[in-house]
Design an enzyme around this catalytic site. Structure first.
Site, PDB file in Angstrom:
ATOM      1  N   ASP A 137      -5.416  71.863  24.944  1.00 55.63           N
ATOM      2  CA  ASP A 137      -6.280  70.698  24.928  1.00 55.63           C
ATOM      3  C   ASP A 137      -6.455  70.205  26.412  1.00 55.63           C
ATOM      4  O   ASP A 137      -5.644  70.624  27.260  1.00 55.63           O
ATOM      5  CB  ASP A 137      -5.834  69.641  23.857  1.00 55.63           C
ATOM      6  CG  ASP A 137      -4.558  69.026  24.419  1.00 55.63           C
ATOM      7  OD1 ASP A 137      -4.239  68.655  25.682  1.00 55.63           O
ATOM      8  OD2 ASP A 137      -3.750  69.075  23.671  1.00 55.63           O
ATOM      9  N   HIS A 152      -1.472  78.405  29.696  1.00 55.10           N
ATOM     10  CA  HIS A 152      -2.057  79.194  28.151  1.00 55.10           C
ATOM     11  C   HIS A 152      -3.530  79.040  28.214  1.00 55.10           C
ATOM     12  O   HIS A 152      -4.094  79.121  26.990  1.00 55.10           O
ATOM     13  CB  HIS A 152      -1.275  78.823  26.984  1.00 55.10           C
ATOM     14  CG  HIS A 152       0.310  79.216  26.911  1.00 55.10           C
ATOM     15  ND1 HIS A 152       0.953  78.495  25.864  1.00 55.10           N
ATOM     16  CD2 HIS A 152       0.980  80.147  27.532  1.00 55.10           C
ATOM     17  CE1 HIS A 152       2.305  79.091  26.095  1.00 55.10           C
ATOM     18  NE2 HIS A 152       2.034  79.973  27.112  1.00 55.10           N
ATOM     19  N   CYS A 206     -17.635  90.786  32.592  1.00 57.97           N
ATOM     20  CA  CYS A 206     -17.644  90.738  34.079  1.00 57.97           C
ATOM     21  C   CYS A 206     -16.222  90.577  34.311  1.00 57.97           C
ATOM     22  O   CYS A 206     -15.935  90.392  35.735  1.00 57.97           O
ATOM     23  CB  CYS A 206     -18.626  90.215  34.645  1.00 57.97           C
ATOM     24  SG  CYS A 206     -18.308  88.182  34.045  1.00 57.97           S
ATOM     25  N   CYS A 224     -22.861  86.482  33.986  1.00 56.51           N
ATOM     26  CA  CYS A 224     -23.646  87.947  34.090  1.00 56.51           C
ATOM     27  C   CYS A 224     -24.464  87.950  33.240  1.00 56.51           C
ATOM     28  O   CYS A 224     -25.243  89.225  33.104  1.00 56.51           O
ATOM     29  CB  CYS A 224     -22.427  89.053  34.097  1.00 56.51           C
ATOM     30  SG  CYS A 224     -21.828  89.072  32.345  1.00 56.51           S
ATOM     31  N   THR A 248       8.011  70.367  23.264  1.00 54.22           N
ATOM     32  CA  THR A 248       7.876  71.579  22.884  1.00 54.22           C
ATOM     33  C   THR A 248       9.121  72.356  22.301  1.00 54.22           C
ATOM     34  O   THR A 248      10.308  71.659  22.641  1.00 54.22           O
ATOM     35  CB  THR A 248       7.676  72.443  24.247  1.00 54.22           C
ATOM     36  OG1 THR A 248       7.767  73.915  24.059  1.00 54.22           O
ATOM     37  CG2 THR A 248       8.552  72.176  25.275  1.00 54.22           C
ATOM     38  N   SER A 249       8.810  73.085  21.226  1.00 55.51           N
ATOM     39  CA  SER A 249       9.904  73.661  20.389  1.00 55.51           C
ATOM     40  C   SER A 249      10.768  74.706  21.219  1.00 55.51           C
ATOM     41  O   SER A 249      11.871  75.064  20.637  1.00 55.51           O
ATOM     42  CB  SER A 249       9.432  74.237  19.257  1.00 55.51           C
ATOM     43  OG  SER A 249       8.511  75.428  19.669  1.00 55.51           O
ATOM     44  N   ASN A 281      11.921  64.790  23.101  1.00 58.81           N
ATOM     45  CA  ASN A 281      11.298  65.688  22.086  1.00 58.81           C
ATOM     46  C   ASN A 281      11.831  64.961  20.691  1.00 58.81           C
ATOM     47  O   ASN A 281      12.756  64.096  20.746  1.00 58.81           O
ATOM     48  CB  ASN A 281      11.959  67.117  21.865  1.00 58.81           C
ATOM     49  CG  ASN A 281      10.861  68.258  21.126  1.00 58.81           C
ATOM     50  OD1 ASN A 281       9.543  67.952  21.608  1.00 58.81           O
ATOM     51  ND2 ASN A 281      11.404  68.933  20.451  1.00 58.81           N
TER      52      ASN A 281
END
Ligand code: NAD
Length: 243
Positions: free
Chosen positions: A99, A114, A125, A144, A182-183, A207
């Protein structure tokens, strides 16, 4: 606990994951009711899944893109953007999130390891660029002009994340490493804490629940919602109150 020297040259690396966007209304992956409870990873987050069924994969990311487009940054995103502005030393924000909420909050020193929902990758291309709106098997590459060769600019399982040399360099020079929402299950991001520790950084996790309790990876584990814990932590950091 080890101490971090707060000085104008203190170098910080922050890693964020889906948990930081949860309070903005975006689903995480692995929590109960999360995205992987509803979709199969192999179908929508691998190059093989895309080859098998491109319309399904486009629809999956179109839905996420629409949700992310209307989502707003929460106090955790805003606090990290404020930290970047106020911090005299180096600060690099590395997000696994696709996001755009860190940008919306004003963060600039940011890597999307990511990829991002706001991007395309043309398999004809090989170039990448900005993308808004839905994408389909008949979309045209703005660079392209080929039809039907676009995929979302997302790093799928089995592919190499973006910016790895720059990220490892920053981890090797970090004095403080923060892991937020984050896990710690997706590699190589899950190993960043070890990399930073080896380089001598103090490591802190914020967390909902400590992701790797008792494993000695984090010097400090702060449990709670990121929208509350991150602004409080940033305020302490800026006021030199932590260590
Ligand atoms: P994950 O779903 O595996 O883990 C999320 C973690 O956040 C969990 O440990 C959970 O306890 C914690 N959490 C949930 N709500 C929280 C809150 N309000 N405050 C603080 N922590 C909270 O997600 P991950 O570790 O980021 O997994 C990595 C993968 O997830 C990446 O590949 C990433 O691209 C992807 N992802 C991104 C988004 C997004 O862009 N918003 C959404 C879902 C998944």
């Amino acid at each position: 606990m080890r101490k971090v020297e707060i000085s104008p040259s203190t170098s910080i690396v922050v890693l964020t994951g889906a948990g930081i966007s949860q309070e903005s209304g975006l689903d995480t992956f692995r929590d109960a009711g999360g995205i992987w409870a509803r979709y199969d990873i192999d179908d929508v987050a691998t190059p093989e899944g895309f080859r098998r069924n491109p319309p399904l994969v486009h629809e999956f990311y179109n839905t996420q893109r629409r949700e992310a487009a209307t989502a707003l940054p929460n106090p955790a995103h805003v606090a990290l953007a404020g930290l970047e502005k106020a911090w005299l030393g180096r600060l690099l924000l590395v997000t696994q999130n696709i996001d755009g909420l860190h940008e919306k909050a004003g963060s600039k020193a940011l890597f999307h390891m990511h990829g991002t929902l706001d991007g395309f990758l043309c398999e004809a291309c090989g170039r990448r660029g900005a993308w808004t709106g839905d994408m389909s098997t008949s979309s045209t590459c703005p660079l392209c002009d080929r039809h039907g060769a676009l995929r979302p600019d997302i790093v799928w399982f089995g592919e190499m994340p973006y910016h790895m040399p720059e990220i490892y360099q920053a981890l090797g020079e970090a004095d403080l490493f923060l892991s937020v929402g984050t896990s710690g299950t997706v590699y190589p991001a899950a190993d960043f804490v070890r990399e930073a520790r080896q380089a001598g950084a103090v490591t802190v996790e914020l967390n909902l629940e400590a992701s790797r309790k008792g494993r000695g990876l984090f010097d400090l584990e702060i449990e709670g919602k990121a929208g509350e814990s991150v602004p409080a932590f940033v305020s302490d950091l800026l006021n030199g109150r932590l260590w």
